[in-house]
Design a protein around this motif. Structure first.
Motif, PDB file in Angstrom:
ATOM      1  N   CYS A 232       0.675  -0.860  -0.040  1.00 35.93           N
ATOM      2  CA  CYS A 232      -0.005   0.057   0.259  1.00 35.93           C
ATOM      3  C   CYS A 232       1.103   0.808  -0.122  1.00 35.93           C
ATOM      4  CB  CYS A 232      -1.231   0.161   1.365  1.00 35.93           C
ATOM      5  SG  CYS A 232      -0.349   0.398   2.262  1.00 35.93           S
ATOM      6  N   THR A 233       0.781   2.229  -0.235  1.00 41.51           N
ATOM      7  CA  THR A 233       0.571   3.796  -0.520  1.00 41.51           C
ATOM      8  C   THR A 233       0.433   4.299   1.690  1.00 41.51           C
ATOM      9  OG1 THR A 233       0.927   3.741  -2.340  1.00 41.51           O
ATOM     10  CG2 THR A 233       1.716   6.104  -0.888  1.00 41.51           C
ATOM     11  N   HIS A 234       0.999   5.152   1.821  1.00 41.86           N
ATOM     12  CA  HIS A 234       0.953   6.106   3.073  1.00 41.86           C
ATOM     13  C   HIS A 234       1.619   7.060   3.894  1.00 41.86           C
ATOM     14  CE1 HIS A 234      -0.937   5.871   7.594  1.00 41.86           C
ATOM     15  NE2 HIS A 234      -0.063   6.342   7.721  1.00 41.86           N
ATOM     16  N   THR A 235       1.102   8.260   3.681  1.00 41.88           N
ATOM     17  CA  THR A 235       1.696   9.257   4.442  1.00 41.88           C
ATOM     18  C   THR A 235       1.532   9.014   5.996  1.00 41.88           C
ATOM     19  OG1 THR A 235       0.428  10.341   2.172  1.00 41.88           O
ATOM     20  CG2 THR A 235       1.593  11.744   3.755  1.00 41.88           C
ATOM     21  N   ILE A 236       2.375   9.748   7.204  1.00 44.58           N
ATOM     22  CA  ILE A 236       2.355   9.783   7.929  1.00 44.58           C
ATOM     23  C   ILE A 236       1.759  11.286   8.646  1.00 44.58           C
ATOM     24  CG2 ILE A 236       3.908  10.390   9.812  1.00 44.58           C
ATOM     25  CD1 ILE A 236       5.688   8.132   8.469  1.00 44.58           C
ATOM     26  N   LEU A 237       1.376  11.607   9.211  1.00 46.30           N
ATOM     27  CA  LEU A 237       0.286  12.642   9.407  1.00 46.30           C
ATOM     28  C   LEU A 237       1.824  13.922  10.315  1.00 46.30           C
ATOM     29  CD1 LEU A 237      -2.571  11.637  12.194  1.00 46.30           C
ATOM     30  CD2 LEU A 237      -2.580  12.684   9.606  1.00 46.30           C
ATOM     31  N   PRO A 238       1.394  15.668  10.005  1.00 48.57           N
ATOM     32  CA  PRO A 238       2.535  16.265  10.793  1.00 48.57           C
ATOM     33  C   PRO A 238       2.444  16.040  12.907  1.00 48.57           C
ATOM     34  CG  PRO A 238       0.429  17.286  10.215  1.00 48.57           C
ATOM     35  CD  PRO A 238       0.100  15.775  10.025  1.00 48.57           C
ATOM     36  N   ASP A 239       3.235  16.227  13.613  1.00 50.23           N
ATOM     37  CA  ASP A 239       3.960  15.693  14.558  1.00 50.23           C
ATOM     38  C   ASP A 239       3.883  16.232  15.353  1.00 50.23           C
ATOM     39  OD1 ASP A 239       5.152  15.100  17.047  1.00 50.23           O
ATOM     40  OD2 ASP A 239       6.522  14.152  16.002  1.00 50.23           O
ATOM     41  N   MET A 240       2.270  16.022  15.965  1.00 49.80           N
ATOM     42  CA  MET A 240       1.559  17.030  17.384  1.00 49.80           C
ATOM     43  C   MET A 240       2.377  17.887  18.311  1.00 49.80           C
ATOM     44  SD  MET A 240      -0.957  14.295  19.112  1.00 49.80           S
ATOM     45  CE  MET A 240      -1.778  13.430  18.340  1.00 49.80           C
ATOM     46  N   ILE A 241       3.551  16.702  18.721  1.00 52.73           N
ATOM     47  CA  ILE A 241       4.410  17.119  19.843  1.00 52.73           C
ATOM     48  C   ILE A 241       5.232  18.111  19.437  1.00 52.73           C
ATOM     49  CG2 ILE A 241       6.339  16.403  21.401  1.00 52.73           C
ATOM     50  CD1 ILE A 241       3.402  15.143  21.165  1.00 52.73           C
ATOM     51  N   THR A 253       9.323  33.500  23.424  1.00 55.95           N
ATOM     52  CA  THR A 253      10.132  34.867  22.625  1.00 55.95           C
ATOM     53  C   THR A 253       9.280  35.770  22.182  1.00 55.95           C
ATOM     54  OG1 THR A 253      10.016  33.444  20.304  1.00 55.95           O
ATOM     55  CG2 THR A 253      11.426  32.936  21.884  1.00 55.95           C
ATOM     56  N   LYS A 254       8.302  36.056  22.571  1.00 56.46           N
ATOM     57  CA  LYS A 254       6.953  36.834  21.938  1.00 56.46           C
ATOM     58  C   LYS A 254       7.461  37.240  20.343  1.00 56.46           C
ATOM     59  CE  LYS A 254       6.803  39.559  25.943  1.00 56.46           C
ATOM     60  NZ  LYS A 254       7.190  40.820  27.063  1.00 56.46           N
ATOM     61  N   SER A 255       6.533  35.937  19.955  1.00 60.60           N
ATOM     62  CA  SER A 255       7.396  36.224  18.523  1.00 60.60           C
ATOM     63  C   SER A 255       5.362  35.777  17.018  1.00 60.60           C
ATOM     64  CB  SER A 255       8.548  34.744  17.714  1.00 60.60           C
ATOM     65  OG  SER A 255       9.228  34.834  18.411  1.00 60.60           O
ATOM     66  N   GLU A 256       5.749  36.020  16.637  1.00 58.66           N
ATOM     67  CA  GLU A 256       4.756  35.713  15.402  1.00 58.66           C
ATOM     68  C   GLU A 256       5.365  34.497  14.592  1.00 58.66           C
ATOM     69  OE1 GLU A 256       3.618  38.372  11.595  1.00 58.66           O
ATOM     70  OE2 GLU A 256       3.206  39.531  13.309  1.00 58.66           O
ATOM     71  N   ILE A 257       4.619  33.424  14.521  1.00 58.02           N
ATOM     72  CA  ILE A 257       5.324  32.239  13.801  1.00 58.02           C
ATOM     73  C   ILE A 257       3.546  32.092  13.532  1.00 58.02           C
ATOM     74  CG2 ILE A 257       6.037  29.892  13.881  1.00 58.02           C
ATOM     75  CD1 ILE A 257       8.253  30.751  15.642  1.00 58.02           C
ATOM     76  N   THR A 258       3.646  31.753  11.993  1.00 59.66           N
ATOM     77  CA  THR A 258       2.873  30.405  11.655  1.00 59.66           C
ATOM     78  C   THR A 258       2.522  29.313  11.186  1.00 59.66           C
ATOM     79  OG1 THR A 258       1.851  32.406   9.935  1.00 59.66           O
ATOM     80  CG2 THR A 258       1.168  30.255   9.523  1.00 59.66           C
ATOM     81  N   ILE A 259       2.236  27.954  12.240  1.00 61.69           N
ATOM     82  CA  ILE A 259       2.740  26.313  11.611  1.00 61.69           C
ATOM     83  C   ILE A 259       1.520  25.826  10.413  1.00 61.69           C
ATOM     84  CG2 ILE A 259       3.113  24.088  13.077  1.00 61.69           C
ATOM     85  CD1 ILE A 259       2.581  26.501  15.508  1.00 61.69           C
ATOM     86  N   LYS A 260       2.860  25.692   9.818  1.00 61.48           N
ATOM     87  CA  LYS A 260       1.781  24.798   8.223  1.00 61.48           C
ATOM     88  C   LYS A 260       0.902  24.192   8.587  1.00 61.48           C
ATOM     89  CE  LYS A 260       1.614  27.483   4.856  1.00 61.48           C
ATOM     90  NZ  LYS A 260       0.731  28.507   4.355  1.00 61.48           N
ATOM     91  N   ASN A 261      -0.190  23.823   7.505  1.00 55.77           N
ATOM     92  CA  ASN A 261      -0.173  22.205   7.629  1.00 55.77           C
ATOM     93  C   ASN A 261      -0.720  21.429   8.738  1.00 55.77           C
ATOM     94  OD1 ASN A 261      -0.534  22.509   4.867  1.00 55.77           O
ATOM     95  ND2 ASN A 261       1.541  22.871   3.871  1.00 55.77           N
ATOM     96  N   VAL A 262      -1.213  21.689   9.897  1.00 57.50           N
ATOM     97  CA  VAL A 262      -0.775  20.723  10.677  1.00 57.50           C
ATOM     98  C   VAL A 262      -1.627  19.559  11.515  1.00 57.50           C
ATOM     99  CG1 VAL A 262       0.013  23.186  12.004  1.00 57.50           C
ATOM    100  CG2 VAL A 262      -2.684  22.157  12.427  1.00 57.50           C
ATOM    101  N   SER A 263      -2.878  19.703  10.676  1.00 56.03           N
ATOM    102  CA  SER A 263      -4.248  18.335  10.632  1.00 56.03           C
ATOM    103  C   SER A 263      -4.675  18.275  12.075  1.00 56.03           C
ATOM    104  CB  SER A 263      -3.388  17.586  10.287  1.00 56.03           C
ATOM    105  OG  SER A 263      -3.953  16.299  10.376  1.00 56.03           O
TER     106      SER A 263
END
Length: 437
Positions: A232-241, A253-263
């Motif tokens: 089969c073919t399988h795609t692993i989820l993004p790491d929640m940790i 750090t009082k930072s502005e950050i975008t975390i992409k494609n978090v599911s």
């Protein structure tokens, strides 16, 4: 022993993409042993623990081809099972706790599986009883060579489905038993099964391979044994940790950050628990946006006004892997919080290093710590420290990035076990971090 030099006290900005989930990858990679056909896996993280397991599979005779970044094909059609009883395997397998999940698929497909007593984090005792009690109930014979610290299970007449109530909802134990039971004769019922997203991913992959599994996502699984499985073919989820780690980093750090494609659908209580600390988490499509918390963040209290208590629990409870991050983030919050680590008895012992940096933490006992937040009125100060395990290591790194001055973190191999190319990824959003050894 590798070392990071970190110049802290600087805000970061930008986008960061989470790696593939370490804990899912370890399960999925072991599942390739269940079929002689090709299995393609995408989004495999390039981290020490995963690479060690890939090496073990290669030594076992699995044909492995890297087809792109994070993408591999595996074919287990000509395995060298003698490797499992070799001195080389005893040495190589003992350094990776995830190697325990090789036993289930080997037992199910070939009727035998062996593993040296595995290593891993120094975060307290983690029993393997759930794994082997499950195998025994399926009809396997168990033996343990105390002198050589070597486990073995054999089922000369094959495995037979049965009902079992797990003593604990062990994630790796449930995964191991499932991978053995897919080939057992008749029906296997597992009650009190772990049901976290990564285990659901494993079950869904096995179903695509031809397994019969009902109850996916619940704590009651029913598995009808089959004769064989296909590729089969399988795609692993993004790491929640890792996603939770970046949330904590942005706040500290009082930072502005975008975390992409978090599911988002697979994050469970993670956003909720960070919001309890007053952190603003915005959902933008499948991304998380963390604005710069220039005015800090304030811990909520319970409805009756009592101190906030954040604790871990089996899924769908809050993952124990993020309590260390929650604790560090609380050191600069307005207000106090009680951190209750219920599942591992030694995971809070790293707080002495945070206390050295100026954090106000009372370690009540091995399982509980009360954190009195500074509200950024007193900045953590830089220091030299040693990473004791993966999650404490990333927590100390976050503390160092927020601290005033230059910190040194030794034994960063522990961080590399769970975080892919972390120094370069942090540099890309403005962190001043250098790998010096």
């Amino acid at each position: 022993m590798g070392t990071f030099r970190i110049e802290g006290g600087h805000s970061l900005k930008g986008e960061i993409n989470p790696q593939g989930a370490k804990n899912e990858a370890l399960q999925i990679l072991c599942a390739v042993l269940l079929t002689p056909e090709k299995v393609t896996i995408h989004n495999i993280p390039d981290i020490l623990d995963v690479n060690k397991l890939i090496h073990l599979l290669k030594q076992l005779g699995v044909k492995i081809e890297k087809t792109g970044k994070g993408s591999y094909t595996f074919q287990s059609d000509e395995l060298d099972l003698d490797y499992l009883t070799s001195e080389k395997f005893k040495q190589e397998g003992s350094g990776l706790r995830g190697s325990i999940m090789l036993v289930g698929p080997l037992l199910g497909r070939f009727g035998k599986g062996y593993i040296p007593r595995p290593g891993g984090d120094k975060i307290g005792r983690r029993r393997l009883d759930t794994h082997f009690e499950g195998f025994i109930k399926l009809g396997a014979d168990f033996r343990y060579n105390k002198e050589e610290r070597f486990y073995g299970v054999e089922a000369k007449n094959g495995l037979t489905g049965t009902y079992m109530l797990l003593e604990e909802a062990s994630v790796t134990g449930t995964a191991n038993i499932i991978m053995a039971a897919v080939f057992a004769r008749g029906k296997t019922t597992i009650y009190n099964a772990a049901c976290e997203p990564y285990l659901q991913q494993l079950c869904n992959m096995l179903i695509r391979m031809g397994a019969s599994i009902k109850g996916v996502g619940s704590n009651l699984l029913e598995i009808e044994g089959v004769e064989e499985l296909s590729g089969c073919t399988h795609t692993i989820l993004p790491d929640m940790i890792e996603i939770g780690s970046w949330i904590g980093l942005a706040a500290m750090t009082k930072s502005e950050i975008t975390i992409k494609n978090v599911s988002w659908d697979h994050l469970g209580l993670i956003p909720t628990n960070f919001r309890k600390l007053g952190i603003n988490i915005e959902k933008r499509g499948d991304d998380i946006f963390i604005p710069a918390h220039k005015d800090g963040y304030e811990v909520q209290s319970f409805i009756d006004g009592s101190i906030m208590n954040i604790s871990d629990a089996p899924w769908p409870g809050f993952t124990p892997d993020l309590l260390s991050i929650i604790l560090v983030v609380a050191t600069q919050a307005r207000g106090s919080v009680l951190i209750h680590q219920k599942m591992f008895e030694s995971r809070l012992f790293f707080v002495d290093k945070l206390i050295d940096m100026g954090a106000k933490i009372i370690l009540c006992d091995p399982h509980r710590a009360t954190v009195i937040g500074h509200d950024f009125q007193s900045q953590l100060k830089a220091t030299t420290m040693v990473s004791p395990d993966i999650r404490a290591g990333i927590s100390l790194l976050i503390a160092a990035l927020s601290a005033k001055g230059t910190s040194i973190i030794h034994n960063i191999e522990q961080i590399d076990r769970g975080y892919e190319n972390i120094d370069e990824r942090l540099k890309a959003i403005g962190a001043r971090i250098e790998r010096i050894a």
